[in-house]
Write an enzyme that holds these catalytic residues in place. Structure first.
Site, PDB file in Angstrom:
ATOM      1  N   HIS A 127      -8.102 -24.827 -27.139  1.00 20.24           N
ATOM      2  CA  HIS A 127      -8.146 -23.468 -26.599  1.00 20.24           C
ATOM      3  C   HIS A 127      -9.165 -23.376 -25.466  1.00 20.24           C
ATOM      4  CE1 HIS A 127      -6.021 -22.469 -30.344  1.00 20.24           C
ATOM      5  NE2 HIS A 127      -5.660 -21.356 -29.747  1.00 20.24           N
ATOM      6  N   LYS A 131     -13.126 -18.832 -26.555  1.00 22.91           N
ATOM      7  CA  LYS A 131     -12.620 -18.461 -27.884  1.00 22.91           C
ATOM      8  C   LYS A 131     -13.766 -18.495 -28.895  1.00 22.91           C
ATOM      9  CE  LYS A 131      -9.074 -19.661 -31.322  1.00 22.91           C
ATOM     10  NZ  LYS A 131      -8.650 -18.268 -31.525  1.00 22.91           N
TER      11      LYS A 131
HETATM   12  N1  LIG Z   1      -2.384 -13.735 -32.610  1.00 23.35           N
HETATM   13  C1  LIG Z   1      -2.192 -14.274 -31.397  1.00 23.35           C
HETATM   14  O1  LIG Z   1      -1.053 -14.611 -30.990  1.00 23.35           O
HETATM   15  C2  LIG Z   1      -3.388 -14.456 -30.496  1.00 23.35           C
HETATM   16  C3  LIG Z   1      -3.235 -15.000 -29.208  1.00 23.35           C
HETATM   17  C4  LIG Z   1      -4.375 -15.095 -28.401  1.00 23.35           C
HETATM   18  C5  LIG Z   1      -5.609 -14.654 -28.874  1.00 23.35           C
HETATM   19  N2  LIG Z   1      -5.702 -14.157 -30.147  1.00 23.35           N
HETATM   20  C6  LIG Z   1      -6.955 -13.614 -30.678  1.00 23.35           C
HETATM   21  O2  LIG Z   1      -7.135 -12.315 -30.110  1.00 23.35           O
HETATM   22  C7  LIG Z   1      -8.530 -12.002 -30.115  1.00 23.35           C
HETATM   23  C8  LIG Z   1      -8.947 -11.497 -28.729  1.00 23.35           C
HETATM   24  O3  LIG Z   1      -8.865 -12.578 -27.807  1.00 23.35           O
HETATM   25  P1  LIG Z   1      -9.237 -12.350 -26.276  1.00 23.35           P
HETATM   26  O4  LIG Z   1      -9.148 -13.684 -25.633  1.00 23.35           O
HETATM   27  O5  LIG Z   1      -8.449 -11.211 -25.708  1.00 23.35           O
HETATM   28  O6  LIG Z   1     -10.777 -11.912 -26.417  1.00 23.35           O
HETATM   29  P2  LIG Z   1     -11.659 -11.082 -25.372  1.00 23.35           P
HETATM   30  O7  LIG Z   1     -13.076 -11.394 -25.700  1.00 23.35           O
HETATM   31  O8  LIG Z   1     -11.164 -11.300 -23.979  1.00 23.35           O
HETATM   32  O9  LIG Z   1     -11.358  -9.531 -25.739  1.00 23.35           O
HETATM   33  C9  LIG Z   1     -11.844  -8.893 -26.876  1.00 23.35           C
HETATM   34  C10 LIG Z   1     -12.122  -7.437 -26.486  1.00 23.35           C
HETATM   35  O10 LIG Z   1     -12.407  -6.685 -27.669  1.00 23.35           O
HETATM   36  C11 LIG Z   1     -13.379  -5.733 -27.333  1.00 23.35           C
HETATM   37  N3  LIG Z   1     -14.002  -5.197 -28.540  1.00 23.35           N
HETATM   38  C12 LIG Z   1     -15.052  -5.683 -29.263  1.00 23.35           C
HETATM   39  N4  LIG Z   1     -15.307  -4.894 -30.327  1.00 23.35           N
HETATM   40  C13 LIG Z   1     -14.398  -3.881 -30.289  1.00 23.35           C
HETATM   41  C14 LIG Z   1     -14.142  -2.754 -31.128  1.00 23.35           C
HETATM   42  N5  LIG Z   1     -14.884  -2.500 -32.223  1.00 23.35           N
HETATM   43  N6  LIG Z   1     -13.114  -1.908 -30.807  1.00 23.35           N
HETATM   44  C15 LIG Z   1     -12.362  -2.146 -29.693  1.00 23.35           C
HETATM   45  N7  LIG Z   1     -12.554  -3.217 -28.876  1.00 23.35           N
HETATM   46  C16 LIG Z   1     -13.555  -4.059 -29.173  1.00 23.35           C
HETATM   47  C17 LIG Z   1     -14.342  -6.488 -26.408  1.00 23.35           C
HETATM   48  O11 LIG Z   1     -15.134  -5.617 -25.627  1.00 23.35           O
HETATM   49  C18 LIG Z   1     -13.329  -7.277 -25.561  1.00 23.35           C
HETATM   50  O12 LIG Z   1     -12.950  -6.567 -24.382  1.00 23.35           O
HETATM   51  C19 LIG Z   1      -9.260 -13.267 -30.579  1.00 23.35           C
HETATM   52  O13 LIG Z   1      -9.548 -13.166 -31.960  1.00 23.35           O
HETATM   53  C20 LIG Z   1      -8.219 -14.368 -30.358  1.00 23.35           C
HETATM   54  O14 LIG Z   1      -8.372 -15.468 -31.238  1.00 23.35           O
HETATM   55  C21 LIG Z   1      -4.618 -14.059 -30.947  1.00 23.35           C
END
Ligand SMILES: NC(=O)c1ccc[n+]([C@@H]2O[C@H](COP(=O)([O-])OP(=O)(O)OC[C@H]3O[C@@H](n4cnc5c(N)ncnc54)[C@H](O)[C@@H]3O)[C@@H](O)[C@H]2O)c1
Length: 214
Positions: A127, A131
Site C-alpha cells: 500500500h 496508510k
Molecule cells: N474498504 C476499502 O475498499 C478501502 C479502500 C481504501 C482505503 N480504505 C480505508 O479507508 C480509510 C481512509 O483512507 P484514506 O486513504 O482516505 O485516509 P485519509 O487519511 O486520506 O482520510 C481520512 C480522513 O478522515 C478524516 N477524519 C478523521 N477523524 C474523523 C472523524 N471523527 N469524522 C470525520 N472525518 C474524520 C481525516 O481528517 C481525513 O481527512 C483507511 O482506514 C483505509 O485503510 C478502505
C-alpha cells in the site's frame, strides 16, 4: 433519492466517494463531515439516510455507533478497527467491507478456494506509505477466509495504491494470485452498491462485499 453523507470527506477515499455520490442519479449528497472541513458527524447526521465512513482506525467505531444511535445506516470502508461492539447495535444497519473493489473480492474468493488444495500460503500486501494500519484489512480478511495459518507481509511505499499477492507453495509448484487497485475509483461501484443495499440487510453488521455480489 438516497440522502448520503460522507465521513472523512476531505480524505483520499472520502473525496472519491463525494464525487461518486454526486455522480449517482439515485443519490443526493447531503453532508461532508471531516475535521479538516470544520464539520462534525453530528452536523450532518440530521439530513442523512446513509453515512459512508472512510476515516481512521481510531474514529470509525465511534462514528458508526453515533450513526446507528441516530437511526442512520452506515457503510464503513475504514480498516484496522475492532468491529465486535457493532454486534450489540440495533436501530439501523451497518455494512463493512475491507475492500470494495470487485477484483479484490474475486482475489479473496479464489485464494480461499486454492487454500483447500495447496500445502502452504503467504500474503504480501502493498500500500501507499500514508496508510495507518498494517496488516491491511484486506489481507487480514483474506487470511481469515483461507485454510491454515497464513503469514502476512506488509509493504508501504510511495506511488502504490492498494495491491496484494497471495502466494501458494506445494511440492515442485507454486501459484500466485495478484490483485491491484491502481486508482481509488476502483472502489466506487462497490461503495455505491452498498449504499443502495444497506437499508435492507437481513443481518447487521454484515462484513464483506461478496454478500451483496454473489
Ligand atoms: N474498504 C476499502 O475498499 C478501502 C479502500 C481504501 C482505503 N480504505 C480505508 O479507508 C480509510 C481512509 O483512507 P484514506 O486513504 O482516505 O485516509 P485519509 O487519511 O486520506 O482520510 C481520512 C480522513 O478522515 C478524516 N477524519 C478523521 N477523524 C474523523 C472523524 N471523527 N469524522 C470525520 N472525518 C474524520 C481525516 O481528517 C481525513 O481527512 C483507511 O482506514 C483505509 O485503510 C478502505
Amino acid at each position: 433519492m438516497i440522502r448520503v453523507a460522507v465521513a472523512g470527506a476531505a480524505g483520499r477515499m472520502g473525496q472519491a466517494v463525494v464525487a461518486a455520490v454526486e455522480g449517482a442519479e439515485d443519490m443526493q449528497l447531503t453532508g461532508r463531515a471531516d475535521p479538516a472541513l470544520d464539520t462534525t458527524l453530528a452536523d450532518v447526521l440530521g439530513d442523512a439516510e446513509v453515512v459512508v465512513d472512510f476515516t481512521q482506525p481510531d474514529t470509525a467505531l465511534a462514528n458508526a455507533l453515533e450513526c446507528v444511535a441516530a437511526g442512520v445506516h452506515v457503510v464503513i470502508g475504514t480498516t484496522g478497527f475492532d468491529v465486535e461492539p457493532l454486534h450489540a447495535t440495533t436501530g439501523a444497519n451497518v455494512f463493512i467491507a475491507p475492500n470494495f473493489a470487485i477484483s479484490a473480492v474475486l482475489m479473496m474468493r479464489f485464494a480461499a478456494e486454492a487454500s483447500k488444495h495447496m500445502a502452504k500460503a503467504e500474503i504480501i500486501e502493498l500500500h501507499h506509505d500514508a496508510k495507518l494500519d498494517a496488516p491491511s484489512g484486506t489481507a487480514a480478511r483474506t487470511a481469515q477466509l483461507m485454510e491454515g495459518d497464513v503469514p502476512i507481509h506488509s509493504v508501504r511505499l510511495p506511488g502504490l495504491v492498494a495491491h496484494q499477492e497471495v502466494i501458494f507453495g506445494d511440492v515442485g509448484q507454486s501459484l500466485t494470485i495478484r490483485q491491484d487497485s491502481y486508482a481509488r475509483e476502483s472502489f466506487m461501484p462497490g461503495v455505491l452498491l452498498a449504499v443502495r443495499r444497506v437499508g435492507e440487510l437481513d443481518e447487521s453488521p454484515l462484513v464483506g462485499l461478496e454478500h451483496l455480489l454473489f
